[in-house]
Write a protein that holds these residues in place. Structure first.
Motif, PDB file in Angstrom:
ATOM      1  N   ASN A 194       0.875  -1.171   0.000  1.00 62.41           N
ATOM      2  CA  ASN A 194       0.000   0.000   0.000  1.00 62.41           C
ATOM      3  C   ASN A 194       0.908   1.216   0.000  1.00 62.41           C
ATOM      4  OD1 ASN A 194       0.695   0.213   2.930  1.00 62.41           O
ATOM      5  ND2 ASN A 194      -0.695  -1.535   3.078  1.00 62.41           N
ATOM      6  N   VAL A 228       1.547  -6.531  -6.170  1.00 64.98           N
ATOM      7  CA  VAL A 228       1.082  -5.154  -6.019  1.00 64.98           C
ATOM      8  C   VAL A 228      -0.375  -5.111  -5.567  1.00 64.98           C
ATOM      9  CG1 VAL A 228       0.810  -2.925  -7.164  1.00 64.98           C
ATOM     10  CG2 VAL A 228       2.664  -4.461  -7.858  1.00 64.98           C
ATOM     11  N   ASN A 229      -0.655  -4.295  -4.566  1.00 66.81           N
ATOM     12  CA  ASN A 229      -2.029  -4.055  -4.125  1.00 66.81           C
ATOM     13  C   ASN A 229      -2.781  -3.333  -5.239  1.00 66.81           C
ATOM     14  OD1 ASN A 229      -4.401  -3.090  -2.916  1.00 66.81           O
ATOM     15  ND2 ASN A 229      -3.411  -2.721  -0.949  1.00 66.81           N
ATOM     16  N   GLY A 230      -3.739  -4.011  -5.845  1.00 68.13           N
ATOM     17  CA  GLY A 230      -4.464  -3.455  -6.981  1.00 68.13           C
ATOM     18  C   GLY A 230      -5.489  -2.403  -6.621  1.00 68.13           C
ATOM     19  N   ARG A 231      -5.691  -2.157  -5.315  1.00 73.04           N
ATOM     20  CA  ARG A 231      -6.677  -1.165  -4.883  1.00 73.04           C
ATOM     21  C   ARG A 231      -6.072   0.231  -4.706  1.00 73.04           C
ATOM     22  NH1 ARG A 231      -9.669  -4.419   0.076  1.00 73.04           N
ATOM     23  NH2 ARG A 231     -10.367  -6.258  -1.109  1.00 73.04           N
ATOM     24  N   ALA A 236      -0.541   2.426  -8.541  1.00 74.96           N
ATOM     25  CA  ALA A 236      -0.751   2.470  -9.995  1.00 74.96           C
ATOM     26  C   ALA A 236       0.068   3.605 -10.611  1.00 74.96           C
ATOM     27  CB  ALA A 236      -2.232   2.645 -10.310  1.00 74.96           C
ATOM     28  N   CYS A 247       4.109  -8.346 -13.027  1.00 74.72           N
ATOM     29  CA  CYS A 247       3.352  -7.982 -11.822  1.00 74.72           C
ATOM     30  C   CYS A 247       2.225  -8.975 -11.575  1.00 74.72           C
ATOM     31  CB  CYS A 247       2.744  -6.586 -11.962  1.00 74.72           C
ATOM     32  SG  CYS A 247       3.934  -5.258 -12.069  1.00 74.72           S
ATOM     33  N   GLU A 248       1.941  -9.209 -10.304  1.00 75.94           N
ATOM     34  CA  GLU A 248       0.722  -9.884  -9.879  1.00 75.94           C
ATOM     35  C   GLU A 248      -0.018  -8.937  -8.952  1.00 75.94           C
ATOM     36  OE1 GLU A 248       0.892 -13.774  -8.202  1.00 75.94           O
ATOM     37  OE2 GLU A 248       2.401 -14.487  -9.625  1.00 75.94           O
ATOM     38  N   SER A 249      -1.328  -8.871  -9.078  1.00 76.49           N
ATOM     39  CA  SER A 249      -2.128  -7.992  -8.231  1.00 76.49           C
ATOM     40  C   SER A 249      -2.848  -8.800  -7.162  1.00 76.49           C
ATOM     41  CB  SER A 249      -3.156  -7.231  -9.075  1.00 76.49           C
ATOM     42  OG  SER A 249      -2.520  -6.376  -9.996  1.00 76.49           O
ATOM     43  N   VAL A 252      -7.995  -7.438  -5.987  1.00 76.22           N
ATOM     44  CA  VAL A 252      -8.859  -7.112  -7.122  1.00 76.22           C
ATOM     45  C   VAL A 252      -9.210  -8.393  -7.875  1.00 76.22           C
ATOM     46  CG1 VAL A 252      -8.027  -4.751  -7.413  1.00 76.22           C
ATOM     47  CG2 VAL A 252      -6.813  -6.617  -8.536  1.00 76.22           C
ATOM     48  N   GLY A 255      -6.698 -10.612  -9.865  1.00 76.98           N
ATOM     49  CA  GLY A 255      -5.590 -11.275  -9.185  1.00 76.98           C
ATOM     50  C   GLY A 255      -6.042 -12.080  -7.986  1.00 76.98           C
ATOM     51  N   GLN A 257      -7.649 -12.686  -4.403  1.00 76.55           N
ATOM     52  CA  GLN A 257      -8.776 -12.065  -3.721  1.00 76.55           C
ATOM     53  C   GLN A 257      -9.141 -12.822  -2.459  1.00 76.55           C
ATOM     54  OE1 GLN A 257     -12.279 -10.927  -6.249  1.00 76.55           O
ATOM     55  NE2 GLN A 257     -11.287 -12.323  -7.672  1.00 76.55           N
TER      56      GLN A 257
END
Length: 460
Positions: A194, A228-231, A236, A247-249, A252, A255, A257
């Motif tokens: 984050n 990476v935190n996709g939120r 971003a 990258c993996e998220s 979201v 990725g 969840q």
């Protein structure tokens, strides 16, 4: 080699000391303030601690002085080192040159959750038999120490584990190196958990911190992995400035969840809508579930299947000073937590609320971090404590008045400039069934033991 560490009782520098001692070096150190758990850990390792930064320590016979970022120009010992041209290194530089250069580094960066996520990741690798080294800004209860060298993996007893998990801090390195610590680590696997504004004493705004994260991204190789935190819009923006690594998220749909969450805290782990398993544990809060997703994804990059990581997390014992129960007196429970940023305070209180239901929460806060001392985030303070039934805030050492920041809470909040008056007010308010949540990133004058003793005396 004899290493003398300046600022040895900080969590990071204490970890450096532990690793250097384990590597066979003679280690001594000094600090201005000494408090558990780091002081206890160092003393148990037989490391000599010296109070203060006296010039005479330059004659201790050290081959190199390792400098913590608490040390400033004008510190007597540092001035003596400079005047005499004695060899010195920052903590991150020493670690990078002497340990990390030969390792597959897994770094955990982010404003919040670094310690917990690093602990989860190290435990997953340990449970898988990979015997990782680690340096973490706290003491994971699965290990009992904050740092160690890589060990012998169960899969190959004749070798040494290549893996090293490190909590990757964005704070500056030293007075002579203003880059973030994490640019020294050169990770192959990096978690970006984050990113919010913090460290107002060294960063002007969020954009400045994003630049440091961009520098970290630049050091991750093309055959590495970013988790990476996709939120997070801030992350971003970091990646939009350049990314050369797959990258993996998480967090979201595209990725990793969190699926269904059970009343007891257990939750499903999903990847691309496919259930990978269910984590069964005692931890609470959405933030801990997000931390777990990141750790599972990072462990998979080094070959640990998701199912194995999920099983390991069911045996995860959390970190000291992370919702740690320090004792119970007459049905009143006292917790210790490291939360100090408004977001961390809010998630910590919310996590406890989820755990205890309608029981009263008495939140006790020491605004001690550099950012909080400056009052930069005081406007967010009342909102972060909204889930607490009563709030007791220490104003010791603050140049701003927290009572004004807490006005929206009305008579639920009280501010104190005297430590004993603060403790007396909490003891007078507490009743059986209450949960006293103490939040500070420092020792807070040993308030936990003081509270437990006075609660016991008041009810004797």
């Amino acid at each position: 080699m004899h290493i003398h560490i300046l600022g040895i009782c900080g969590t990071f520098m204490g970890g450096i000391a532990a690793i250097a001692r384990q590597a066979g070096h003679t280690v001594t150190g000094c600090d201005a303030n000494v408090y558990p758990p780091m002081s206890t850990q160092l003393q148990e390792m037989g490391i000599e601690l010296m109070q203060g930064y006296g010039r005479e320590q330059a004659d201790i016979g050290a081959d190199v002085f390792v400098i913590g970022n608490v040390v400033r120009r004008g510190t007597p010992l540092m001035e003596e080192i400079l005047d005499r041209g004695l060899p010195y290194r920052s903590g991150p530089q020493w670690l990078a040159e002497n340990v990390l250069a030969s390792c597959w580094v897994l770094a955990v960066a982010g404003t919040h959750g670094k310690t917990t996520t690093s602990s989860m990741l190290a435990w997953i690798l340990e449970d898988a038999g990979l015997a990782p080294g680690f340096l973490i800004g706290g003491i994971p209860q699965n290990f009992g120490v904050s740092a160690r060298l890589p060990g012998t993996p169960a899969q190959d007893p004749a070798s040494r584990s290549p893996f090293f998990v490190i909590e990757a801090d964005e704070y500056d390195t030293a007075f002579f190196d203003k880059r973030s610590k994490f640019v020294h680590y050169h990770p192959r696997t990096a978690i970006l958990n984050n990113l919010e504004y913090d460290h107002a004493d060294i960063f002007d705004d969020l954009r400045a911190i994003e630049t440091q994260f961009h520098h970290l991204v630049r050091t991750v190789p093309g055959n590495g992995r970013l988790i990476v935190n996709g939120r997070e819009p801030s992350l971003a923006r970091v990646l939009e400035r350049g990314c050369w690594t797959p990258c993996e998220s998480f967090g979201v749909e595209a990725g990793w969840q969190v699926g269904q969450v059970a009343d007891d805290g257990g939750f499903e782990v999903l990847l691309a809508d496919t259930v990978q398993g269910v984590v069964q544990w005692a931890l609470s809060g959405e933030h801990n579930r997000m931390n777990a997703l990141a750790a599972i994804a990072a462990a998979r990059h080094v070959g640990v299947p998701a199912a194995a990581s999920i099983a390991a997390l069911s045996r995860f014992a959390n970190v000291k000073r992370r919702m740690e129960v320090r004792g119970t007196v007459a049905g009143i429970t006292v917790y210790d937590d490291f939360a100090h940023h408004p977001t961390a305070i809010a998630t910590t209180v919310a996590g406890l609320r989820q755990r205890v239901g309608t029981a009263r929460i008495l939140a006790v806060l020491e605004p001690r971090s550099n950012t909080m001392k400056l009052g930069t985030m005081k406007d967010a303070l009342s909102g972060s404590l909204i889930d607490a039934d009563r709030v007791f805030c220490s104003a010791v050492g603050l140049e701003w008045d927290p009572s004004q920041a807490l006005l929206p809470l009305g008579d639920r909040a009280s501010t104190f400039r005297d430590f004993d008056a603060l403790v007396d007010a909490i003891v007078a308010e507490a009743r059986p069934g209450d949960q006293i949540l103490v939040m500070s990133n420092g020792g807070f004058n040993g308030i936990h033991e003081t509270l437990l003793a006075r609660l016991a005396a008041a009810r004797a």
